[in-house]
Design a protein around this motif. Structure first.
Motif, PDB file in Angstrom:
ATOM      1  N   ASN A 114       0.842  -1.193   0.000  1.00  0.00           N
ATOM      2  CA  ASN A 114       0.000   0.000   0.000  1.00  0.00           C
ATOM      3  C   ASN A 114       0.875   1.241   0.000  1.00  0.00           C
ATOM      4  N   PHE A 115       0.551   2.173  -0.898  1.00  0.00           N
ATOM      5  CA  PHE A 115       1.337   3.393  -1.054  1.00  0.00           C
ATOM      6  C   PHE A 115       0.400   4.585  -1.200  1.00  0.00           C
ATOM      7  N   SER A 116       0.949   5.768  -0.937  1.00  0.00           N
ATOM      8  CA  SER A 116       0.176   6.991  -1.108  1.00  0.00           C
ATOM      9  C   SER A 116      -0.293   7.096  -2.558  1.00  0.00           C
TER      10      SER A 116
ATOM     11  N   ASP B  35      -0.317   9.534  -4.266  1.00  0.00           N
ATOM     12  CA  ASP B  35       0.578  10.459  -4.970  1.00  0.00           C
ATOM     13  C   ASP B  35       1.572   9.714  -5.854  1.00  0.00           C
TER      14      ASP B  35
ATOM     15  N   GLU C 193      -7.879   1.472  -5.023  1.00  0.00           N
ATOM     16  CA  GLU C 193      -7.938   2.243  -3.774  1.00  0.00           C
ATOM     17  C   GLU C 193      -8.319   1.322  -2.626  1.00  0.00           C
TER      18      GLU C 193
ATOM     19  N   GLN D  73      -5.284   4.415   0.228  1.00  0.00           N
ATOM     20  CA  GLN D  73      -3.972   4.072  -0.310  1.00  0.00           C
ATOM     21  C   GLN D  73      -4.137   3.376  -1.664  1.00  0.00           C
TER      22      GLN D  73
END
Length: 196
Positions: A144-146, A148, A166, A170
């Motif tokens: 899981n990552f931002s 951005d 999503e 994240q």
């Protein structure tokens, strides 16, 4: 599978330990810049005990590091893990579509979150791409990552939705594999029952 006559190939990051174990290593292809990563190559060889063909994605800036495969020597995740495994996924997608080398699979089997973007990166038209299978090894590790990160990993923002990748705000590589694969498996029937 090889013993049954199926042309199986393994694609992995070019960790120094993996390169050191490869039998008959040679550069299969120099990779054009992907996601801003330059000076990368696809190294081919065989597994030492079985002779199964292996391709290692050799990118020293991403995979040749002191510490562990996913964490530095202090036990912290590498801050660019999202890019590292997105790069691997993009190379896998290029191979799967027959755009990188003169071999194309009928089925792509992606394992765990590290390869979760591969099914998402293949074209939506099922007739134009190999079938996909995604195996969940450990649901606790999800990649899981931002959100951005999306522009830098080559994933259009339209995929960042509840019916996309999503997951609680994240971008989840694991969810990408689950959502966009044709079939999903786990490491055992017992684990499948547990996570259901």
């Amino acid at each position: 599978l090889r013993q049954d006559g199926i042309d199986v190939r393994i694609l992995m990051p070019g960790y120094p330990e993996a390169i050191g174990q490869l039998v008959n290593p040679r550069i299969e292809a120099h990779l054009a810049p992907i996601l801003g990563v330059c000076n990368a190559a696809l190294i081919s060889g065989q597994l030492p005990d079985s002779g199964v063909p292996v391709w290692l994605v050799h990118s020293p800036s991403l995979f040749s590091r002191a510490g562990g495969l996913y964490q530095n020597s202090a036990g912290q995740d590498w801050p660019d893990n999202g890019l590292r495994f997105a790069f691997l996924a993009h190379v896998a997608a290029e191979i799967a579509m027959g755009r990188l080398i003169s071999w194309q699979p009928d089925i792509v089997h992606a394992n765990d979150w590290h390869a979760g973007l591969v099914p998402l990166l293949l074209p939506a038209e099922k007739s134009a791409r190999p079938a996909t299978v995604f195996t969940i090894h450990n649901l606790a590790f999800q990649g899981n990552f931002s959100p951005d990160i999306l522009p830098s990993i080559g994933v259009p923002e339209r995929f960042f939705a509840s019916d996309g990748i999503e997951f609680y705000g994240q971008a989840s590589y694991l969810k990408a594999g689950i959502r966009y694969s044709d079939k999903i498996t786990t490491v055992s029937p017992t684990y499948a029952r547990e996570i259901l």
